[in-house]
Enzyme design. Structure first.
Site, PDB file in Angstrom:
ATOM      1  N   GLU A  70       0.061  -1.177   5.699  1.00  0.00           N
ATOM      2  CA  GLU A  70       1.109  -0.751   6.617  1.00  0.00           C
ATOM      3  C   GLU A  70       1.020   0.738   6.902  1.00  0.00           C
ATOM      4  O   GLU A  70       1.264   1.185   8.031  1.00  0.00           O
ATOM      5  CB  GLU A  70       2.489  -1.086   6.018  1.00  0.00           C
ATOM      6  CG  GLU A  70       3.656  -0.905   6.981  1.00  0.00           C
ATOM      7  CD  GLU A  70       4.320   0.476   6.925  1.00  0.00           C
ATOM      8  OE1 GLU A  70       5.248   0.728   7.709  1.00  0.00           O
ATOM      9  OE2 GLU A  70       3.886   1.311   6.089  1.00  0.00           O
ATOM     10  N   ASP A 123       0.825  -1.209   0.000  1.00  0.00           N
ATOM     11  CA  ASP A 123       0.000   0.000   0.000  1.00  0.00           C
ATOM     12  C   ASP A 123       0.856   1.254   0.000  1.00  0.00           C
ATOM     13  O   ASP A 123       2.024   1.241   0.390  1.00  0.00           O
ATOM     14  CB  ASP A 123      -0.953   0.019   1.192  1.00  0.00           C
ATOM     15  CG  ASP A 123      -0.238   0.119   2.536  1.00  0.00           C
ATOM     16  OD1 ASP A 123       0.740  -0.625   2.726  1.00  0.00           O
ATOM     17  OD2 ASP A 123      -0.666   0.924   3.391  1.00  0.00           O
TER      18      ASP A 123
END
Length: 418
Positions: free
Chosen positions: A182, A87
């Site tokens: 994350e 991400d």
């Protein structure tokens, strides 16, 4: 083979493909992963791993990619894992990223063509001094680049390709883990460590080439709810207590010259408001509390609550709640008990031709929580700089050095094993 003689890197090509896939996470979402589009990249990674001959590569329903590069040695070698997150940060757009390669960089200002007001200057990015003659990749001015952490993803993928193609590089079982979310603090919430089956791990999520981070902040979150009294504003005299104003008073009373991100550096901690929302009747403030010394978190939280109590008592009838939640802890507390995992990483960096530098992070990584979950996991450079914004950049040569570092670490674990 001599690892440092490798020249057929594909890491830059990987990286340029991966950053064009929008994988932005969403802190407001309650789904897992927080955005389905993260899986768009993860599915491609699984397909590419399988094409390399890594047959167990798969994506689970929660957005985690697991894969194993099988051992090619008779030695009993600890199983190591290389991990990165797919991400990108919600702080800046990750849609329609256009990676631009500035070949043979010579120190000039990098003007990003889609927004010429965005200029990357060496004076503001001193690490560019190390990139003279290298090929620097930026975005085009409308988005972040996504080097955090698609540089790490691309490096692990290229290292996997090279390990599968060069069986003379001896190694034990190597696990690959790609995580979602994350950037919003949920990267390892649902990782299956039993299925992963690793003894030690390395996140490829650091910054400058040659650096290894074995120390992070310890981190808590604080949620403060202010309860006021709502009365029709036409008849509110002496009766209304506006929770929004109480919340604003709390923010206004925070220290101005210390204990904030904008006034601290190195290992100094901070108390940082990240969000405020509410109505006359109830307002909510969200804080993050950070310090490298875990014990100091409680001190910062006590000071914050004392401040809140002092403000609220000035509003007769107002009340508050103060909730602390643990986020992650300084991974050094674990890594100091497993010094070998750090030592081998430092040796790997040196063997890849760099001077290894151990650093602490004013932040955290997936490795922070993985370490406390039972997988000691320092953080190795991925080469990206100026994360989370439109001035983000990475050099091709630094990513290649990261690939070599992965290969050397894999080989070193086999070398030192019986």
């Amino acid at each position: 083979m001599e690892i440092n003689n490798i020249t057929d890197f594909q890491v830059a090509e990987n990286f340029k493909r991966y950053v064009q896939i929008d994988t932005q996470s969403d802190v407001q979402s309650s789904t897992v992963p927080s955005t389905e589009k993260q899986k768009d990249l993860s599915r491609i990674l699984v397909q590419e791993l399988q094409q390399l001959g890594i047959s167990d590569a798969h994506l689970d329903d929660l957005g985690y990619v697991y894969a194993t590069i099988p051992s090619n040695t008779d030695k009993k070698v600890p199983t190591i894992c290389f991990c990165s997150h797919v991400d990108t940060s919600p702080d800046s757009s990750g849609t329609n990223v256009k990676p631009l390669v500035h070949a043979n960089y010579q120190g000039q200002d990098l003007v990003l063509p889609d927004d010429p007001k965005i200029v990357i200057k060496m004076a503001e990015h001193p690490d560019l001094k190390d990139q003279i003659g290298n090929d620097v990749i930026t975005a085009s001015g409308k988005t972040l680049l996504g080097a955090d952490d698609k540089a790490g993803v691309a490096e692990i993928m290229d290292a996997a390709r090279l390990l599968m193609a060069n069986p003379e590089i001896k190694h034990g079982d190597i696990k690959i883990l790609f995580t979602p979310d994350e950037e919003i603090g949920r990267g390892v919430d649902h990782v299956d460590l039993k299925k992963l089956g690793a003894d030690y791990g390395y996140t490829m999520d650091g910054e400058r080439a040659g650096t290894l981070e074995d120390e992070t902040f310890s981190a808590d979150g604080v949620t403060i709810k202010i309860h006021g009294i709502s009365i029709h504003p036409g008849y509110a005299k002496g009766k209304m207590i506006n929770a929004i104003k109480v919340a604003a008073d709390i923010i206004d009373n925070l220290p101005k010259d210390r204990l904030s991100p904008e006034t601290t550096h190195a290992k100094q901690g901070f108390v940082h408001p990240t969000n405020i929302e509410g109505t006359v009747e109830e307002a909510t403030l969200h804080f993050i509390i950070r310090d490298h010394d875990t014990a100091k978190l409680a001190e910062h939280e006590a000071e914050l609550e004392s401040l809140v109590k002092g403000v609220v008592t000035r509003y007769d009838g107002a009340t508050y709640t103060f909730e602390v939640s643990e986020q992650y802890r300084n991974m050094k507390e674990v890594l100091d008990q497993h010094s070998r995992v750090v030592e081998i990483a430092m040796m790997g960096i040196e063997r890849a031709g760099m001077k290894a530098e151990k650093r602490s992070i004013r932040g955290g990584t997936d490795g922070s929580r993985l370490s406390f979950m039972g997988l000691p996991c320092p953080n190795i450079f991925a080469g990206g700089h100026a994360f989370h914004g439109k001035q983000e950049w990475v050099s091709v040569q630094d990513m290649q050095k990261a690939v070599l570092t992965i290969l050397h670490i894999a080989a070193l674990w086999e070398e030192v094993s019986q």
